[in-house]
Design a protein around this motif. Structure first.
Motif, PDB file in Angstrom:
ATOM      1  N   ILE A   1       0.355  -1.181   0.175  1.00 14.53           N
ATOM      2  CA  ILE A   1      -0.048   0.110  -0.159  1.00 14.53           C
ATOM      3  C   ILE A   1       0.456   1.808  -0.092  1.00 14.53           C
ATOM      4  CG2 ILE A   1      -1.383   1.612   1.379  1.00 14.53           C
ATOM      5  CD1 ILE A   1      -2.709  -1.491   2.100  1.00 14.53           C
ATOM      6  N   LEU A   2       1.936   0.978   1.072  1.00 13.93           N
ATOM      7  CA  LEU A   2       3.243   2.437   1.115  1.00 13.93           C
ATOM      8  C   LEU A   2       3.323   2.300  -0.593  1.00 13.93           C
ATOM      9  CD1 LEU A   2       4.306   4.207   3.049  1.00 13.93           C
ATOM     10  CD2 LEU A   2       6.271   2.455   3.127  1.00 13.93           C
ATOM     11  N   GLY A   3       4.218   1.323  -0.894  1.00 19.61           N
ATOM     12  CA  GLY A   3       4.571   1.925  -2.811  1.00 19.61           C
ATOM     13  C   GLY A   3       3.003   2.318  -3.815  1.00 19.61           C
ATOM     14  N   LEU A   4       1.604   1.417  -3.326  1.00 18.71           N
ATOM     15  CA  LEU A   4       1.025   2.696  -4.548  1.00 18.71           C
ATOM     16  C   LEU A   4       0.966   3.891  -3.864  1.00 18.71           C
ATOM     17  CD1 LEU A   4      -1.428  -0.644  -3.882  1.00 18.71           C
ATOM     18  CD2 LEU A   4      -0.374  -0.373  -5.827  1.00 18.71           C
ATOM     19  N   VAL A   5       1.069   3.742  -2.481  1.00 17.47           N
ATOM     20  CA  VAL A   5       1.410   5.516  -2.381  1.00 17.47           C
ATOM     21  C   VAL A   5       1.772   6.580  -2.884  1.00 17.47           C
ATOM     22  CG1 VAL A   5       0.263   7.501  -0.034  1.00 17.47           C
ATOM     23  CG2 VAL A   5      -0.920   5.502  -0.382  1.00 17.47           C
ATOM     24  N   PHE A   6       3.059   5.658  -2.787  1.00 18.44           N
ATOM     25  CA  PHE A   6       4.158   7.153  -3.046  1.00 18.44           C
ATOM     26  C   PHE A   6       4.359   6.850  -4.900  1.00 18.44           C
ATOM     27  CE2 PHE A   6       6.945   6.110   0.484  1.00 18.44           C
ATOM     28  CZ  PHE A   6       7.454   7.152   0.699  1.00 18.44           C
ATOM     29  N   SER A   7       3.861   5.637  -5.039  1.00 15.83           N
ATOM     30  CA  SER A   7       4.124   5.920  -6.828  1.00 15.83           C
ATOM     31  C   SER A   7       2.776   6.964  -7.190  1.00 15.83           C
ATOM     32  CB  SER A   7       4.565   4.092  -6.799  1.00 15.83           C
ATOM     33  OG  SER A   7       2.854   3.590  -7.101  1.00 15.83           O
ATOM     34  N   MET A   8       1.902   6.214  -6.605  1.00 17.76           N
ATOM     35  CA  MET A   8       0.670   7.488  -7.083  1.00 17.76           C
ATOM     36  C   MET A   8       0.955   8.539  -6.774  1.00 17.76           C
ATOM     37  SD  MET A   8      -2.018   7.891  -9.424  1.00 17.76           S
ATOM     38  CE  MET A   8      -2.087   5.628  -9.768  1.00 17.76           C
ATOM     39  N   THR A   9       1.311   9.405  -6.091  1.00 18.57           N
ATOM     40  CA  THR A   9       1.364  10.800  -4.883  1.00 18.57           C
ATOM     41  C   THR A   9       2.402  11.517  -6.435  1.00 18.57           C
ATOM     42  OG1 THR A   9       0.788   9.815  -3.012  1.00 18.57           O
ATOM     43  CG2 THR A   9       2.207  12.294  -3.350  1.00 18.57           C
ATOM     44  N   MET A  10       3.603  10.503  -6.620  1.00 16.65           N
ATOM     45  CA  MET A  10       4.693  11.122  -7.124  1.00 16.65           C
ATOM     46  C   MET A  10       3.944  10.964  -8.790  1.00 16.65           C
ATOM     47  SD  MET A  10       8.782   9.710  -7.604  1.00 16.65           S
ATOM     48  CE  MET A  10       9.794  10.773  -8.758  1.00 16.65           C
ATOM     49  N   PHE A  11       3.317  10.484  -9.425  1.00 19.32           N
ATOM     50  CA  PHE A  11       2.807   9.968 -10.879  1.00 19.32           C
ATOM     51  C   PHE A  11       2.304  11.223 -10.763  1.00 19.32           C
ATOM     52  CE2 PHE A  11      -1.014   9.494 -13.838  1.00 19.32           C
ATOM     53  CZ  PHE A  11       0.286   9.292 -14.687  1.00 19.32           C
ATOM     54  N   CYS A  12       1.540  12.077 -10.359  1.00 19.12           N
ATOM     55  CA  CYS A  12      -0.061  13.293 -10.042  1.00 19.12           C
ATOM     56  C   CYS A  12       0.922  14.060  -9.893  1.00 19.12           C
ATOM     57  CB  CYS A  12      -0.703  13.244  -8.535  1.00 19.12           C
ATOM     58  SG  CYS A  12      -2.136  11.935  -9.127  1.00 19.12           S
ATOM     59  N   GLN A  13       2.042  14.388  -8.598  1.00 21.92           N
ATOM     60  CA  GLN A  13       3.142  15.484  -9.477  1.00 21.92           C
ATOM     61  C   GLN A  13       4.076  16.024 -10.192  1.00 21.92           C
ATOM     62  OE1 GLN A  13       3.923  18.008  -6.332  1.00 21.92           O
ATOM     63  NE2 GLN A  13       2.069  16.633  -5.464  1.00 21.92           N
ATOM     64  N   THR A  14       4.480  14.514 -10.995  1.00 22.54           N
ATOM     65  CA  THR A  14       5.280  15.073 -12.510  1.00 22.54           C
ATOM     66  C   THR A  14       3.658  15.705 -13.089  1.00 22.54           C
ATOM     67  OG1 THR A  14       4.844  12.709 -12.617  1.00 22.54           O
ATOM     68  CG2 THR A  14       6.752  13.248 -12.195  1.00 22.54           C
ATOM     69  N   VAL A  15       2.433  14.830 -13.339  1.00 25.56           N
ATOM     70  CA  VAL A  15       1.256  15.439 -14.420  1.00 25.56           C
ATOM     71  C   VAL A  15       1.600  16.849 -13.948  1.00 25.56           C
ATOM     72  CG1 VAL A  15      -0.729  15.340 -14.981  1.00 25.56           C
ATOM     73  CG2 VAL A  15       0.145  13.840 -14.890  1.00 25.56           C
ATOM     74  N   LYS A  16       1.790  17.394 -12.650  1.00 25.71           N
ATOM     75  CA  LYS A  16       1.116  18.900 -12.547  1.00 25.71           C
ATOM     76  C   LYS A  16       2.458  19.470 -12.314  1.00 25.71           C
ATOM     77  CE  LYS A  16      -2.377  18.164  -8.105  1.00 25.71           C
ATOM     78  NZ  LYS A  16      -2.254  17.620  -6.672  1.00 25.71           N
ATOM     79  N   VAL A  17       3.237  19.042 -12.401  1.00 25.37           N
ATOM     80  CA  VAL A  17       4.875  20.436 -12.812  1.00 25.37           C
ATOM     81  C   VAL A  17       4.249  20.383 -14.076  1.00 25.37           C
ATOM     82  CG1 VAL A  17       7.837  19.873 -12.659  1.00 25.37           C
ATOM     83  CG2 VAL A  17       6.106  19.573 -10.452  1.00 25.37           C
ATOM     84  N   GLU A  18       4.528  18.735 -15.749  1.00 26.85           N
ATOM     85  CA  GLU A  18       4.547  19.596 -16.131  1.00 26.85           C
ATOM     86  C   GLU A  18       3.645  20.295 -17.420  1.00 26.85           C
ATOM     87  OE1 GLU A  18       4.531  15.896 -18.720  1.00 26.85           O
ATOM     88  OE2 GLU A  18       6.321  14.783 -17.500  1.00 26.85           O
ATOM     89  N   THR A  19       2.059  20.445 -16.550  1.00 30.50           N
ATOM     90  CA  THR A  19       0.840  21.353 -16.655  1.00 30.50           C
ATOM     91  C   THR A  19       1.404  22.667 -16.277  1.00 30.50           C
ATOM     92  OG1 THR A  19      -0.489  19.335 -16.190  1.00 30.50           O
ATOM     93  CG2 THR A  19      -1.248  21.679 -16.416  1.00 30.50           C
ATOM     94  N   PHE A  20       2.726  22.407 -15.020  1.00 34.69           N
ATOM     95  CA  PHE A  20       3.040  23.842 -14.823  1.00 34.69           C
ATOM     96  C   PHE A  20       3.333  24.870 -15.543  1.00 34.69           C
ATOM     97  CE2 PHE A  20       4.863  26.968 -12.098  1.00 34.69           C
ATOM     98  CZ  PHE A  20       4.521  27.810 -11.909  1.00 34.69           C
ATOM     99  N   TYR A  21       4.588  23.411 -15.889  1.00 33.59           N
ATOM    100  CA  TYR A  21       5.223  24.858 -16.982  1.00 33.59           C
ATOM    101  C   TYR A  21       5.334  24.631 -18.262  1.00 33.59           C
ATOM    102  CZ  TYR A  21       8.459  25.092 -13.285  1.00 33.59           C
ATOM    103  OH  TYR A  21       9.495  25.040 -11.820  1.00 33.59           O
TER     104      TYR A  21
END
Length: 238
Positions: free
Chosen positions: A217-237
């Motif tokens: 579950i920890l691995g799922l949370v880490f990976s999905m959170t980081m995935f969402c953050q990369t999407v936000k960063v790309e959208t921001f820039y």
């Protein structure tokens, strides 16, 4: 702020997957060691001869290493495809584990019946050429659990076509002691003895299962959170 959050997530993900990968290496190493030193140790099944402790550990260790490596590379490179692949694979394994546990409890009686029947078929291969792993496994089980046969020591009578048992069934081991008086043999059924042992260690097994689930579950949370953050960063820039 967003950049600091991404750095923390990246390091957390890398650390998590590094431990995950090292754990897989350890399991794989134990499996290879068992395969080299003990042959097909714990191969008790006649219908699934490849399902040995060594082969099982090698398969599990390899899968864990691949998934850990996938997540680690995905975190370092901040690769959305790799992070998503890691998440999907881990989620699939998690659901398969839950499904397996549910099916086990639902069909427990049927599994018991099939397992006993299959183990009795496996007795026919005891001591035969090419079945060293099965022979060693039964000797170890009967010696350690102080039992004889699957459901009764008379299971061996059909194997030998005589009133005798393997020497590992003897209360005091000696060559050809399985030919002596039945009063010198273990009479407890191995299948029930192993089930009793599992029930006695049920708390430890559930703790292990819980820790495994929490890690996943920890691995799922880490990976999905980081995935969402990369999407936000790309959208921001963008």
């Amino acid at each position: 702020m967003a950049e600091g959050c991404m750095m923390a997530l990246r390091y957390g993900m890398v650390f998590f997957n590094l431990l995950f990968w090292l754990g897989g290496c350890g399991i794989l190493g134990v499996g290879i060691w068992l395969s080299v030193t003990q042959g097909n140790f714990a191969t008790l099944s006649s219908s699934l001869p490849s399902l040995s402790a060594a082969n099982l550990l090698i398969a599990v260790g390899t899968i864990i290493m691949v998934i850990g490596c996938l997540g680690c590379v995905g975190a370092v490179k901040e690769s959305r495809p790799l992070l998503l692949a890691f998440f999907i694979l881990l989620l699939l394994i998690f659901f398969l584990e839950i499904l397996s546990i549910m099916l086990f409890f639902i069909y427990q009686d049927e599994i018991d019946h099939y397992a006993q029947r299959d183990l009795k078929k496996g007795l026919q291969l005891f001591g035969t050429e090419g079945n060293v792993g099965l022979t060693n496994a039964w000797m170890i089980v009967q010696t350690d659990f102080r039992c004889c046969g699957v459901t009764n020591h008379t299971d061996w009578f059909e194997v030998y076509n005589a009133t005798r048992v393997p020497d590992s069934c003897c209360l005091e081991y000696s060559d050809n002691c399985g030919l002596d008086n039945p009063g010198t043999w273990w009479t407890a059924p191995c299948y029930e003895r192993v089930k009793d042992w599992l029930n006695e260690n049920l708390v430890a097994l559930w703790i292990f299962a819980l820790c495994t689930a929490l890690t996943q579950i920890l691995g799922l949370v880490f990976s999905m959170t980081m995935f969402c953050q990369t999407v936000k960063v790309e959208t921001f820039y963008a």
